[in-house]
Scaffold this motif. Structure first.
Motif, PDB file in Angstrom:
ATOM      1  N   PHE A  48     -13.791 -23.619 -12.844  1.00  0.00           N
ATOM      2  CA  PHE A  48     -13.725 -24.239 -11.995  1.00  0.00           C
ATOM      3  C   PHE A  48     -14.109 -24.376 -11.151  1.00  0.00           C
ATOM      4  N   GLY A  49     -15.558 -23.367 -10.505  1.00  0.00           N
ATOM      5  CA  GLY A  49     -16.425 -23.563  -9.971  1.00  0.00           C
ATOM      6  C   GLY A  49     -17.067 -25.537  -9.645  1.00  0.00           C
ATOM      7  N   ASN A  50     -16.963 -25.724 -11.290  1.00  0.00           N
ATOM      8  CA  ASN A  50     -17.957 -27.640 -11.106  1.00  0.00           C
ATOM      9  C   ASN A  50     -16.563 -28.732 -10.914  1.00  0.00           C
ATOM     10  N   PHE A  51     -15.341 -27.871 -11.030  1.00  0.00           N
ATOM     11  CA  PHE A  51     -14.463 -28.934 -10.561  1.00  0.00           C
ATOM     12  C   PHE A  51     -13.717 -28.481  -9.676  1.00  0.00           C
ATOM     13  N   LEU A  52     -14.412 -27.750  -8.947  1.00  0.00           N
ATOM     14  CA  LEU A  52     -13.906 -27.780  -7.149  1.00  0.00           C
ATOM     15  C   LEU A  52     -15.384 -28.906  -6.133  1.00  0.00           C
ATOM     16  N   VAL A  53     -16.336 -28.425  -7.441  1.00  0.00           N
ATOM     17  CA  VAL A  53     -17.044 -29.354  -6.428  1.00  0.00           C
ATOM     18  C   VAL A  53     -17.385 -31.262  -6.758  1.00  0.00           C
ATOM     19  N   ILE A  54     -16.863 -31.190  -8.152  1.00  0.00           N
ATOM     20  CA  ILE A  54     -16.339 -32.873  -8.371  1.00  0.00           C
ATOM     21  C   ILE A  54     -14.932 -33.336  -7.095  1.00  0.00           C
ATOM     22  N   ILE A  55     -14.039 -32.485  -7.300  1.00  0.00           N
ATOM     23  CA  ILE A  55     -12.968 -32.615  -6.044  1.00  0.00           C
ATOM     24  C   ILE A  55     -13.480 -32.632  -4.814  1.00  0.00           C
ATOM     25  N   SER A  56     -14.482 -32.092  -4.228  1.00  0.00           N
ATOM     26  CA  SER A  56     -14.488 -31.995  -2.950  1.00  0.00           C
ATOM     27  C   SER A  56     -15.424 -33.093  -3.050  1.00  0.00           C
ATOM     28  N   PHE A 314     -24.839 -21.977  -0.047  1.00  0.00           N
ATOM     29  CA  PHE A 314     -25.967 -22.591   0.610  1.00  0.00           C
ATOM     30  C   PHE A 314     -25.639 -24.094   1.622  1.00  0.00           C
ATOM     31  N   PHE A 315     -24.006 -24.597   1.248  1.00  0.00           N
ATOM     32  CA  PHE A 315     -23.401 -25.434   1.075  1.00  0.00           C
ATOM     33  C   PHE A 315     -22.392 -25.271   2.201  1.00  0.00           C
ATOM     34  N   PRO A 316     -22.612 -24.964   3.763  1.00  0.00           N
ATOM     35  CA  PRO A 316     -22.116 -24.995   4.430  1.00  0.00           C
ATOM     36  C   PRO A 316     -20.344 -26.139   4.393  1.00  0.00           C
ATOM     37  N   TRP A 317     -20.786 -26.904   3.882  1.00  0.00           N
ATOM     38  CA  TRP A 317     -19.631 -28.218   3.494  1.00  0.00           C
ATOM     39  C   TRP A 317     -18.718 -28.178   2.485  1.00  0.00           C
ATOM     40  N   PHE A 318     -19.484 -26.977   1.979  1.00  0.00           N
ATOM     41  CA  PHE A 318     -18.678 -27.081   0.462  1.00  0.00           C
ATOM     42  C   PHE A 318     -17.846 -25.653   0.834  1.00  0.00           C
ATOM     43  N   ARG A 319     -18.685 -24.332   1.519  1.00  0.00           N
ATOM     44  CA  ARG A 319     -17.177 -23.932   2.097  1.00  0.00           C
ATOM     45  C   ARG A 319     -16.118 -23.888   2.238  1.00  0.00           C
ATOM     46  N   LYS A 320     -16.559 -25.075   3.165  1.00  0.00           N
ATOM     47  CA  LYS A 320     -15.296 -25.349   3.824  1.00  0.00           C
ATOM     48  C   LYS A 320     -13.958 -26.790   3.114  1.00  0.00           C
ATOM     49  N   ILE A 322     -13.754 -25.785  -0.110  1.00  0.00           N
ATOM     50  CA  ILE A 322     -13.326 -25.102  -0.710  1.00  0.00           C
ATOM     51  C   ILE A 322     -11.633 -24.245  -0.498  1.00  0.00           C
ATOM     52  N   LYS A 323     -11.847 -23.810   0.964  1.00  0.00           N
ATOM     53  CA  LYS A 323     -10.977 -22.961   1.694  1.00  0.00           C
ATOM     54  C   LYS A 323     -10.023 -24.539   1.868  1.00  0.00           C
ATOM     55  N   LEU A 324     -10.137 -25.934   1.914  1.00  0.00           N
ATOM     56  CA  LEU A 324      -9.161 -26.877   1.779  1.00  0.00           C
ATOM     57  C   LEU A 324      -8.609 -26.940   0.853  1.00  0.00           C
ATOM     58  N   ILE A 325      -8.930 -27.146  -0.087  1.00  0.00           N
ATOM     59  CA  ILE A 325      -8.714 -26.876  -1.821  1.00  0.00           C
ATOM     60  C   ILE A 325      -7.486 -26.206  -1.735  1.00  0.00           C
ATOM     61  N   LEU A 326      -8.426 -25.047  -2.046  1.00  0.00           N
ATOM     62  CA  LEU A 326      -7.631 -23.668  -2.316  1.00  0.00           C
ATOM     63  C   LEU A 326      -6.183 -23.451  -0.964  1.00  0.00           C
ATOM     64  N   SER A 327      -5.723 -23.968  -0.217  1.00  0.00           N
ATOM     65  CA  SER A 327      -4.955 -22.863   0.543  1.00  0.00           C
ATOM     66  C   SER A 327      -4.411 -24.699   0.587  1.00  0.00           C
ATOM     67  N   GLY A 328      -4.327 -25.744  -0.285  1.00  0.00           N
ATOM     68  CA  GLY A 328      -3.988 -26.830  -0.186  1.00  0.00           C
ATOM     69  C   GLY A 328      -3.932 -27.709   0.888  1.00  0.00           C
ATOM     70  N   GLU A 329      -4.544 -28.055   1.843  1.00  0.00           N
ATOM     71  CA  GLU A 329      -4.382 -28.664   2.672  1.00  0.00           C
ATOM     72  C   GLU A 329      -5.181 -30.280   2.484  1.00  0.00           C
ATOM     73  N   VAL A 330      -5.727 -30.490   1.111  1.00  0.00           N
ATOM     74  CA  VAL A 330      -6.144 -31.832   0.550  1.00  0.00           C
ATOM     75  C   VAL A 330      -4.958 -32.730  -0.018  1.00  0.00           C
ATOM     76  N   LEU A 331      -3.361 -31.853   0.280  1.00  0.00           N
ATOM     77  CA  LEU A 331      -2.483 -32.313  -0.105  1.00  0.00           C
ATOM     78  C   LEU A 331      -1.553 -33.609   0.827  1.00  0.00           C
ATOM     79  N   LYS A 332      -2.414 -32.808   2.175  1.00  0.00           N
ATOM     80  CA  LYS A 332      -1.842 -33.750   3.363  1.00  0.00           C
ATOM     81  C   LYS A 332      -2.345 -34.875   3.060  1.00  0.00           C
TER      82      LYS A 332
END
Length: 343
Positions: A48-56, A314-320, A322-332
């Motif tokens: 799941f961690g690497n899947f989030l990196v790939i999607i991001s 270490f990467f703020p962009w990755f944290r952001k 992740i929040k967008l992916i888990l919150s469903g914002e990426v579906l917009k």
């Protein structure tokens, strides 16, 4: 990775009432539960961690860069370790038996070697990318292009896959060790034997890219220190917009290099014990106890789960992201153009 043949204290068989069954090492229910939880969590995190990196990287257009494509490809290799290698090794390690068939044993070993070496080659190319970015940040975009990144990704996948397939499916890995192979040949076992020649080749395939990474990151941190001192000494002077831009670019590239340097250090800490153990073991008659081997083995596996944690730290962009992916914002519809950087 091969699993050592263990000698249990109490005689149990992987397959009861089956002639030629392997001997099973007994664990108490509590110990088995702890091992399943510890090893299973690593597998889940790797997936799941690497899947989030790939999607991001693939979803957000702001992350579409040659360097990030390398990171996404590295995450893909670690993701495949978590999917195709770790779950089956989990059962093998805890139950000390292989229940998935002899044919899949060979395929599993190929996946293991191919995807782990792919991670190593990706890290090596990432170190080259960071070296160019830090030493010459303004010219870097013209040197490390998308096509160059694609070539590095292709090499990082093709060479390990061809190498692992050629070694394990031709049987050259156990030439001259027929006696040991015969002794380990039992129902419920998955012991891949590698002779001294191929152990040395494996060690060189690990050592040479690792040496390149150590040399390049040493130079990177030396250059970064010089750049930081230069910027500090000129901070009180009035800078032109070009100089200011160069300083910002250099700072950003140094920060990325330091973060990826942590990734390399984590890789070395994870993989050195296993690599040294297999090298020594091949020349000392495979004397490593099974539990020591498993510790080294899973130390290496855990590396596939650590990289996403390093990025999140270490990467703020990755944290952001992740929040967008888990919150469903990426579906917009407009999510792919969202800004992930504070600057």
């Amino acid at each position: 990775m091969a699993s050592n043949f263990s000698q249990p204290e109490a005689l149990q068989l992987c397959y009861e009432n089956v002639n030629g069954s392997c001997i099973k090492s007994p664990y108490s229910p509590g110990t088995r539960g702890v091992l399943y939880a510890a090893f299973g969590s690593a597998s889940v995190l790797a997936v799941f961690g690497n899947f989030l990196v790939i999607i991001s990287v693939l979803h957000f257009k702001q992350l579409h860069s040659p360097a990030n494509f390398l990171i996404a490809s590295l995450a893909c290799a670690d993701f495949l370790v978590g999917v195709t290698v770790m779950p089956f090794s989990l059962v093998r390690s805890v139950e000390s038996c292989w229940y998935f068939g002899a044919q899949f044993c060979t395929l599993h070993s190929c996946f293991d070697v191919a995807f782990c070496y792919s991670s190593l080659f990706h890290l090596c190319f990432i170190s080259i990318d960071r070296y160019i970015a830090v030493t010459d940040p303004l010219v870097y975009p013209t040197k490390f292009t998308v096509s160059v990144s694609g070539m590095c990704i292709g090499i990082s996948w093709m060479l390990p896959v061809v190498y692992s397939g050629a070694v394990f499916y031709t049987g050259v890995n156990d030439d001259g060790m027929e006696g040991l192979v015969s002794a380990l040949n039992c129902i419920g076992g998955c012991q891949i034997v590698v002779n001294q020649d191929w152990v040395l080749i494996d060690f060189l395939l690990f050592f040479l890219p690792t040496l390149v990474m150590i040399i390049l990151y040493s130079k990177i941190f030396l250059v970064a220190k010089q750049q930081a001192m230069k910027i500090e000494t000129t901070s009180s002077e009035i800078k032109s917009s070009a100089e200011s831009y160069k300083a910002r670019v250099a700072k950003r590239e140094r920060k990325a290099a330091k973060t990826l340097g942590v990734t390399v250090v984590a890789f070395l800490i994870s993989w050195l014990p296993y690599t040294i153990d297999t090298l020594i073991d091949a020349f000392m008659g495979f004397i490593t106890p099974a539990y020591i081997y498993e510790i080294c083995c899973w130390g290496a596996y855990y590396n596939s789960a650590m990289n996403p944690l390093i990025y999140a730290l270490f990467f703020p962009w990755f944290r952001k992201a992740i929040k967008l992916i888990l919150s469903g914002e990426v579906l917009k519809n407009s999510s792919s153009t969202m800004s992930l950087f504070s600057e």
